[in-house]
Design a protein around this motif. Sequence first.
Motif, PDB file in Angstrom:
ATOM      1  N   UNK A  89      -2.833 -13.206  -6.874  1.00 55.36           N
ATOM      2  CA  UNK A  89      -2.964 -12.115  -7.825  1.00 55.36           C
ATOM      3  C   UNK A  89      -3.714 -10.947  -7.219  1.00 55.36           C
ATOM      4  N   UNK A  90      -4.149 -10.063  -8.057  1.00 53.41           N
ATOM      5  CA  UNK A  90      -4.850  -8.873  -7.624  1.00 53.41           C
ATOM      6  C   UNK A  90      -5.228  -8.076  -8.851  1.00 53.41           C
ATOM      7  N   UNK A  91      -5.800  -6.915  -8.635  1.00 51.17           N
ATOM      8  CA  UNK A  91      -6.227  -6.062  -9.730  1.00 51.17           C
ATOM      9  C   UNK A  91      -5.427  -4.767  -9.691  1.00 51.17           C
ATOM     10  N   UNK A  92      -4.787  -4.421 -10.817  1.00 52.57           N
ATOM     11  CA  UNK A  92      -3.897  -3.265 -10.844  1.00 52.57           C
ATOM     12  C   UNK A  92      -4.131  -2.413 -12.082  1.00 52.57           C
ATOM     13  N   UNK A  93      -3.783  -1.133 -11.957  1.00 49.09           N
ATOM     14  CA  UNK A  93      -3.717  -0.205 -13.083  1.00 49.09           C
ATOM     15  C   UNK A  93      -2.322   0.393 -13.096  1.00 49.09           C
ATOM     16  N   UNK A 119     -11.521  -0.096 -14.745  1.00 50.73           N
ATOM     17  CA  UNK A 119     -10.683  -1.208 -14.298  1.00 50.73           C
ATOM     18  C   UNK A 119     -11.329  -1.945 -13.136  1.00 50.73           C
ATOM     19  N   UNK A 120     -11.901  -1.188 -12.206  1.00 51.77           N
ATOM     20  CA  UNK A 120     -12.582  -1.827 -11.076  1.00 51.77           C
ATOM     21  C   UNK A 120     -13.732  -2.708 -11.563  1.00 51.77           C
ATOM     22  N   UNK A 121     -14.495  -2.210 -12.518  1.00 55.45           N
ATOM     23  CA  UNK A 121     -15.637  -2.968 -13.026  1.00 55.45           C
ATOM     24  C   UNK A 121     -15.200  -4.192 -13.822  1.00 55.45           C
ATOM     25  N   UNK A 122     -14.197  -4.028 -14.684  1.00 56.08           N
ATOM     26  CA  UNK A 122     -13.766  -5.114 -15.565  1.00 56.08           C
ATOM     27  C   UNK A 122     -12.945  -6.174 -14.848  1.00 56.08           C
ATOM     28  N   UNK A 123     -12.217  -5.778 -13.802  1.00 61.23           N
ATOM     29  CA  UNK A 123     -11.287  -6.694 -13.150  1.00 61.23           C
ATOM     30  C   UNK A 123     -11.759  -7.164 -11.777  1.00 61.23           C
ATOM     31  N   UNK A 124     -12.998  -6.863 -11.458  1.00 63.35           N
ATOM     32  CA  UNK A 124     -13.564  -7.356 -10.206  1.00 63.35           C
ATOM     33  C   UNK A 124     -12.989  -6.710  -8.966  1.00 63.35           C
ATOM     34  N   UNK A 125     -12.661  -5.420  -9.059  1.00 58.33           N
ATOM     35  CA  UNK A 125     -12.092  -4.703  -7.928  1.00 58.33           C
ATOM     36  C   UNK A 125     -10.824  -3.977  -8.349  1.00 58.33           C
ATOM     37  N   UNK A 126     -10.191  -3.300  -7.379  1.00 62.05           N
ATOM     38  CA  UNK A 126      -8.956  -2.579  -7.663  1.00 62.05           C
ATOM     39  C   UNK A 126      -8.113  -2.555  -6.399  1.00 62.05           C
ATOM     40  N   UNK A 127      -6.877  -3.034  -6.512  1.00 59.12           N
ATOM     41  CA  UNK A 127      -5.990  -3.144  -5.359  1.00 59.12           C
ATOM     42  C   UNK A 127      -4.750  -2.267  -5.449  1.00 59.12           C
ATOM     43  N   UNK A 128      -4.351  -1.924  -6.668  1.00 59.26           N
ATOM     44  CA  UNK A 128      -3.067  -1.248  -6.848  1.00 59.26           C
ATOM     45  C   UNK A 128      -3.136  -0.292  -8.035  1.00 59.26           C
ATOM     46  N   UNK A 141      -3.172   0.036  -2.610  1.00 60.02           N
ATOM     47  CA  UNK A 141      -1.845   0.648  -2.636  1.00 60.02           C
ATOM     48  C   UNK A 141      -1.705   1.596  -3.813  1.00 60.02           C
ATOM     49  N   UNK A 142      -1.108   2.764  -3.550  1.00 58.54           N
ATOM     50  CA  UNK A 142      -0.761   3.739  -4.577  1.00 58.54           C
ATOM     51  C   UNK A 142       0.754   3.877  -4.587  1.00 58.54           C
ATOM     52  N   UNK A 143       1.371   3.732  -5.755  1.00 58.18           N
ATOM     53  CA  UNK A 143       2.821   3.840  -5.881  1.00 58.18           C
ATOM     54  C   UNK A 143       3.165   4.872  -6.938  1.00 58.18           C
ATOM     55  N   UNK A 144       3.933   5.870  -6.530  1.00 56.72           N
ATOM     56  CA  UNK A 144       4.389   6.940  -7.422  1.00 56.72           C
ATOM     57  C   UNK A 144       5.871   6.742  -7.721  1.00 56.72           C
TER      58      UNK A 144
END
Length: 307
Positions: free
Chosen positions: A51-55, A115-124, A179-182
Amino acid sequence: MVGAGADKVSGGNAGTAVGLAVGLAAGMPVGMTVGLAVGMTTVGGVVSDTGGSAVVLGARKTGGAIVGRLLADGWRVTAVARSAQTLRAVRDRGARTVRADAGDPDELRRVLDGARAEQGGLDLVVNAVAARVPPGQFGGGPIADADLATFRAWGVAVAEQAFVFLHAGADALRPDGGTLIQLTGGSSLRAQPGRGAWAAGAFATRALVHAAANELRADGIHVALVIIDGAIGGTHGVIGGTHGVIGGTHGVIGGAHDAIGARTDGESDLAVELGEIASTVTFLAAPGTLRRVHEVQLSRAGSVWIP
C-alpha cells in the motif's frame, strides 16, 4: 508513453494492456510516445502488497474510480472534492475525505499536509479535477471573435489549476519523494477550430508537467501525465460536464458498442473504461528503477489513433 519501466509491470489476466506490455518489453527509448487503444484492467497494482499514502483531487467519476482502485490495492487515500455528495460516495468506500477547492493554493497545501499527518506520510498525489465549463461557446469560440475574458476563462484557468497542483504537490513530496500524476485530455495534443483557448490551457498543462518531470527528478519525485483522448463512455460521452469534459478534452466518442477490456456480466462500458484509467494511474504510481513512464495517451479501442 515516454520512458518505460519494464521491471514494474505486473502479470495479468484477460484485459492486460497488450500495447503497453509490448512497448515495455521492447524497451522504448525516452522520448517515444505511443497511443494506447487497449484495455488496462490488470496493469499496475505492483505496490498493493504494501500500500501507500495517496491524495486524489477531484473524486467524482474518474477520480472516484481511481480512489476505488487505490483502496482495493491497499492504499490509504484522501479524496478531495467540492461536492458533499461526491465525498459521501467515496467515504462509503473507505476513503478519508476533505471538502476543498483544489485550485486554491492555501486550501490545497492544508489538504496535503493533513493527509501526510493522518496517513503517516504521502507517496502519491493525483489531479483528476475536471475543468469547470464557462458559459458561451464551448472551447471559447473562434479566436477572432473571442475576448480576453473568454481566453482567461477557457485557457488560463485550466493552466493555473495544473500549476497550483504541481507546485503544491512538489512541496508536499519533497521531504521523501513520491509521484505526481496529472490527468488531461486530447486537447493537449491537438487544437480544433473554435477551441483554441481551451487547447491553450491543455497544451500549457502538458508543458508544465514535462518541465516538472525534469525539474523534480533530483528530488526523487516522479511526474507523469495521463492523456485521456476522447470523451469517456456513456451514451453521450458525458463525464464531469454536459459536453463530455474530462480535464481538458471535448467530443462525443463511445457508447454501447465501443466496449474495451474485460468485464463482468452487466458491467457498463463506462465502468470498464473508468477502471482502465484507474489501472493506468496505479501503474504510474510505481515508477521503474531504470526507466520511467512520463506520459501515457489513452485512445479509444476501435477508433483511429491520432498522435
